[in-house]
Motif scaffolding. Sequence first.
Motif, mmCIF file in Angstrom:
data_model
loop_
_atom_site.group_PDB
_atom_site.id
_atom_site.type_symbol
_atom_site.label_atom_id
_atom_site.label_comp_id
_atom_site.label_asym_id
_atom_site.label_seq_id
_atom_site.Cartn_x
_atom_site.Cartn_y
_atom_site.Cartn_z
ATOM 1 N N LEU A 13 1.046 -1.452 -0.063
ATOM 2 C CA LEU A 13 0.151 0.112 -0.003
ATOM 3 C C LEU A 13 0.746 0.874 -0.009
ATOM 4 C CD1 LEU A 13 -2.506 -0.882 2.257
ATOM 5 C CD2 LEU A 13 -3.378 -0.555 -0.432
ATOM 6 N N LEU A 14 1.853 1.300 0.726
ATOM 7 C CA LEU A 14 2.425 2.564 0.419
ATOM 8 C C LEU A 14 3.561 2.574 -0.309
ATOM 9 C CD1 LEU A 14 4.473 1.891 4.415
ATOM 10 C CD2 LEU A 14 3.075 3.634 3.144
ATOM 11 N N LEU A 15 3.352 1.091 -1.399
ATOM 12 C CA LEU A 15 4.093 1.622 -2.422
ATOM 13 C C LEU A 15 3.416 2.090 -3.441
ATOM 14 C CD1 LEU A 15 6.633 -2.006 -3.296
ATOM 15 C CD2 LEU A 15 7.253 1.091 -2.373
ATOM 16 N N VAL A 16 1.921 1.686 -3.600
ATOM 17 C CA VAL A 16 1.513 2.030 -4.421
ATOM 18 C C VAL A 16 0.940 3.806 -4.071
ATOM 19 C CG1 VAL A 16 -0.976 2.450 -5.387
ATOM 20 C CG2 VAL A 16 0.034 -0.530 -4.452
ATOM 21 N N GLY A 17 0.680 4.015 -3.018
ATOM 22 C CA GLY A 17 0.715 4.655 -2.794
ATOM 23 C C GLY A 17 1.628 5.801 -3.348
ATOM 24 N N ALA A 18 3.011 5.610 -3.066
ATOM 25 C CA ALA A 18 4.050 6.103 -3.851
ATOM 26 C C ALA A 18 4.145 7.002 -5.288
ATOM 27 C CB ALA A 18 5.475 5.752 -2.888
ATOM 28 N N LEU A 19 3.360 6.124 -5.628
ATOM 29 C CA LEU A 19 3.302 5.054 -6.974
ATOM 30 C C LEU A 19 2.324 7.050 -7.505
ATOM 31 C CD1 LEU A 19 4.177 4.506 -9.793
ATOM 32 C CD2 LEU A 19 2.588 3.074 -9.362
ATOM 33 N N THR A 20 0.914 6.629 -6.992
ATOM 34 C CA THR A 20 0.321 7.677 -7.338
ATOM 35 C C THR A 20 0.636 9.000 -6.696
ATOM 36 O OG1 THR A 20 -1.407 5.604 -6.064
ATOM 37 C CG2 THR A 20 -2.045 8.455 -6.034
ATOM 38 N N ALA A 24 0.598 11.345 -10.266
ATOM 39 C CA ALA A 24 -0.255 12.289 -10.378
ATOM 40 C C ALA A 24 -0.258 13.327 -10.870
ATOM 41 C CB ALA A 24 -1.146 12.214 -8.816
ATOM 42 N N PRO A 25 0.981 14.326 -10.517
ATOM 43 C CA PRO A 25 1.270 15.769 -10.907
ATOM 44 C C PRO A 25 1.700 16.004 -12.925
ATOM 45 C CG PRO A 25 2.915 15.922 -9.069
ATOM 46 C CD PRO A 25 2.115 14.143 -9.989
ATOM 47 N N TYR A 26 1.932 14.604 -13.115
ATOM 48 C CA TYR A 26 2.332 14.137 -14.861
ATOM 49 C C TYR A 26 1.098 14.158 -14.946
ATOM 50 C CZ TYR A 26 6.743 15.169 -12.911
ATOM 51 O OH TYR A 26 7.934 15.573 -12.199
ATOM 52 N N HIS A 27 -0.277 13.236 -14.491
ATOM 53 C CA HIS A 27 -1.244 12.428 -14.966
ATOM 54 C C HIS A 27 -2.511 12.491 -13.882
ATOM 55 C CE1 HIS A 27 1.067 11.154 -19.042
ATOM 56 N NE2 HIS A 27 2.199 10.937 -17.735
ATOM 57 N N PRO A 28 -2.363 13.890 -14.295
ATOM 58 C CA PRO A 28 -3.920 13.913 -13.493
ATOM 59 C C PRO A 28 -4.935 12.650 -12.727
ATOM 60 C CG PRO A 28 -3.487 15.742 -14.007
ATOM 61 C CD PRO A 28 -3.318 14.775 -14.769
ATOM 62 N N ALA A 29 -5.440 11.809 -14.208
ATOM 63 C CA ALA A 29 -6.700 10.851 -14.438
ATOM 64 C C ALA A 29 -5.892 9.924 -13.749
ATOM 65 C CB ALA A 29 -7.296 10.464 -16.324
ATOM 66 N N LEU A 30 -4.482 9.123 -14.396
ATOM 67 C CA LEU A 30 -4.011 8.344 -13.793
ATOM 68 C C LEU A 30 -4.426 7.622 -12.664
ATOM 69 C CD1 LEU A 30 -2.897 5.333 -14.699
ATOM 70 C CD2 LEU A 30 -0.608 6.732 -15.407
ATOM 71 N N GLY A 31 -3.778 9.300 -12.149
ATOM 72 C CA GLY A 31 -3.120 9.094 -10.356
ATOM 73 C C GLY A 31 -4.498 9.160 -9.815
ATOM 74 N N ALA A 32 -5.089 9.307 -10.230
ATOM 75 C CA ALA A 32 -7.096 9.254 -9.875
ATOM 76 C C ALA A 32 -7.438 7.911 -9.884
ATOM 77 C CB ALA A 32 -7.699 10.563 -10.573
ATOM 78 N N ALA A 33 -7.341 7.074 -10.671
ATOM 79 C CA ALA A 33 -7.584 5.968 -11.244
ATOM 80 C C ALA A 33 -6.844 4.609 -10.196
ATOM 81 C CB ALA A 33 -7.122 5.550 -12.431
ATOM 82 N N ILE A 34 -5.572 5.072 -9.911
ATOM 83 C CA ILE A 34 -4.997 4.208 -8.958
ATOM 84 C C ILE A 34 -5.200 4.344 -7.683
ATOM 85 C CG2 ILE A 34 -2.455 3.611 -7.840
ATOM 86 C CD1 ILE A 34 -0.806 4.889 -10.528
ATOM 87 N N GLY A 35 -5.546 5.772 -6.908
ATOM 88 C CA GLY A 35 -6.080 6.007 -5.613
ATOM 89 C C GLY A 35 -7.117 5.406 -5.741
#
Length: 51
Positions: A13-20, A24-35
């Motif tokens: 969960l920490l690694l996925v959170g860090a990835l998000t 997120a700043p570069y690809h907001p839609a992808l960051g939101a989807a991962i979140g």
Amino acid sequence: MNNDQISVRIVVLLLVGALTVVVAPYHPALGAAIGVGVVVVRTVPGFIKGP
């Protein structure tokens, strides 16, 4: 659930959170989807187990 399984779950969960946070700043839609995916994956087991 033993402590090893909990530790692995927390690390993932920490690694996925860090990835998000990084994505997120570069690809907001992808960051939101991962979140959203993390939230769903985190809450679904609680619904499956029940009270």
